[in-house]
Design a protein around this motif. Sequence first.
Motif, PDB file in Angstrom:
ATOM      1  N   THR A  17       3.608   5.384  -7.615  1.00 56.81           N
ATOM      2  CA  THR A  17       3.233   6.426  -6.655  1.00 56.81           C
ATOM      3  C   THR A  17       1.807   6.206  -6.157  1.00 56.81           C
ATOM      4  N   MET A  18       0.900   5.853  -7.057  1.00 60.81           N
ATOM      5  CA  MET A  18      -0.473   5.568  -6.645  1.00 60.81           C
ATOM      6  C   MET A  18      -0.521   4.380  -5.695  1.00 60.81           C
ATOM      7  N   ILE A  85      11.648  -4.187 -20.590  1.00 61.66           N
ATOM      8  CA  ILE A  85      11.725  -4.283 -19.129  1.00 61.66           C
ATOM      9  C   ILE A  85      10.727  -3.329 -18.485  1.00 61.66           C
ATOM     10  N   ASN A  86      10.631  -2.107 -19.006  1.00 58.27           N
ATOM     11  CA  ASN A  86       9.676  -1.157 -18.457  1.00 58.27           C
ATOM     12  C   ASN A  86       8.234  -1.621 -18.649  1.00 58.27           C
ATOM     13  N   LEU A  87       7.943  -2.246 -19.778  1.00 59.07           N
ATOM     14  CA  LEU A  87       6.601  -2.793 -19.991  1.00 59.07           C
ATOM     15  C   LEU A  87       6.292  -3.910 -18.997  1.00 59.07           C
ATOM     16  N   GLY A  88       7.273  -4.782 -18.744  1.00 66.54           N
ATOM     17  CA  GLY A  88       7.078  -5.842 -17.750  1.00 66.54           C
ATOM     18  C   GLY A  88       6.834  -5.283 -16.367  1.00 66.54           C
ATOM     19  N   VAL A  89       7.623  -4.287 -15.984  1.00 71.16           N
ATOM     20  CA  VAL A  89       7.440  -3.654 -14.676  1.00 71.16           C
ATOM     21  C   VAL A  89       6.085  -2.962 -14.606  1.00 71.16           C
ATOM     22  N   LEU A  90       5.675  -2.328 -15.710  1.00 67.58           N
ATOM     23  CA  LEU A  90       4.379  -1.654 -15.734  1.00 67.58           C
ATOM     24  C   LEU A  90       3.239  -2.649 -15.577  1.00 67.58           C
ATOM     25  N   LEU A  91       3.320  -3.779 -16.263  1.00 61.64           N
ATOM     26  CA  LEU A  91       2.262  -4.785 -16.139  1.00 61.64           C
ATOM     27  C   LEU A  91       2.193  -5.356 -14.725  1.00 61.64           C
ATOM     28  N   LEU A  96      -0.379  -5.340  -9.235  1.00 60.21           N
ATOM     29  CA  LEU A  96      -0.276  -5.020  -7.801  1.00 60.21           C
ATOM     30  C   LEU A  96      -1.248  -3.919  -7.410  1.00 60.21           C
ATOM     31  N   LEU A  97      -1.371  -2.901  -8.254  1.00 61.40           N
ATOM     32  CA  LEU A  97      -2.285  -1.803  -7.959  1.00 61.40           C
ATOM     33  C   LEU A  97      -3.735  -2.268  -7.948  1.00 61.40           C
ATOM     34  N   SER A  98      -4.102  -3.141  -8.884  1.00 62.09           N
ATOM     35  CA  SER A  98      -5.478  -3.640  -8.899  1.00 62.09           C
ATOM     36  C   SER A  98      -5.763  -4.496  -7.662  1.00 62.09           C
ATOM     37  N   GLY A  99      -4.785  -5.279  -7.219  1.00 64.76           N
ATOM     38  CA  GLY A  99      -4.961  -6.047  -5.987  1.00 64.76           C
ATOM     39  C   GLY A  99      -5.068  -5.148  -4.769  1.00 64.76           C
ATOM     40  N   ALA A 100      -4.291  -4.076  -4.746  1.00 69.43           N
ATOM     41  CA  ALA A 100      -4.350  -3.147  -3.619  1.00 69.43           C
ATOM     42  C   ALA A 100      -5.675  -2.400  -3.593  1.00 69.43           C
ATOM     43  N   VAL A 101      -6.163  -2.001  -4.756  1.00 70.26           N
ATOM     44  CA  VAL A 101      -7.463  -1.328  -4.820  1.00 70.26           C
ATOM     45  C   VAL A 101      -8.557  -2.263  -4.333  1.00 70.26           C
ATOM     46  N   SER A 102      -8.504  -3.514  -4.747  1.00 69.25           N
ATOM     47  CA  SER A 102      -9.488  -4.499  -4.306  1.00 69.25           C
ATOM     48  C   SER A 102      -9.432  -4.689  -2.795  1.00 69.25           C
ATOM     49  N   MET A 109      -9.778  -3.471   4.143  1.00 69.32           N
ATOM     50  CA  MET A 109      -8.661  -3.887   4.984  1.00 69.32           C
ATOM     51  C   MET A 109      -7.403  -3.168   4.504  1.00 69.32           C
ATOM     52  N   SER A 110      -6.411  -3.051   5.388  1.00 64.97           N
ATOM     53  CA  SER A 110      -5.161  -2.466   4.961  1.00 64.97           C
ATOM     54  C   SER A 110      -4.387  -3.465   4.104  1.00 64.97           C
ATOM     55  N   ILE A 111      -3.416  -2.959   3.355  1.00 64.05           N
ATOM     56  CA  ILE A 111      -2.681  -3.821   2.428  1.00 64.05           C
ATOM     57  C   ILE A 111      -1.867  -4.859   3.183  1.00 64.05           C
ATOM     58  N   PHE A 112      -1.095  -4.399   4.164  1.00 68.55           N
ATOM     59  CA  PHE A 112      -0.275  -5.298   4.963  1.00 68.55           C
ATOM     60  C   PHE A 112      -0.875  -5.399   6.349  1.00 68.55           C
TER      61      PHE A 112
END
Length: 113
Positions: A17-18, A85-91, A96-102, A109-112
């Motif tokens: 969601t974030m 599986i949930n741990l893999g998805v969480l990692l 992805l979230l850290s890349g988007a924040v950066s 810049m926008s993400i896309f």
Amino acid sequence: MNYWQNKISLLCRIVWTMLGILVISGAFLNPFYFMMNIIVGLAIIAISLLFQYRAFQLKCFYNSLNKDAKNNAHLKTFVKVDIMINLGVLLISIVLLSGAVSRVFFERMSIFG
């Protein structure tokens, strides 16, 4: 439902969601790709809602079982695999979230786009 299975699923929902909100808010940084970022952000939030629905369905399934079925070895294996599986998805989602924040906060810049 296992305690850790519930908490990891909750964290997945929060992170996705974030990520969706960050993609949507990043759309305002580049008006040329505004619509693409809005659509992708809403799609990411829809993925978060699917995580919530899946966790709710698993919880309902697990609560409907009797005590003998909860001690089944196959069900315990399923719960362990689901946690992995949930741990893999969480990692992956945290990366992805850290890349988007950066991208949004440091590169402005926008993400896309």
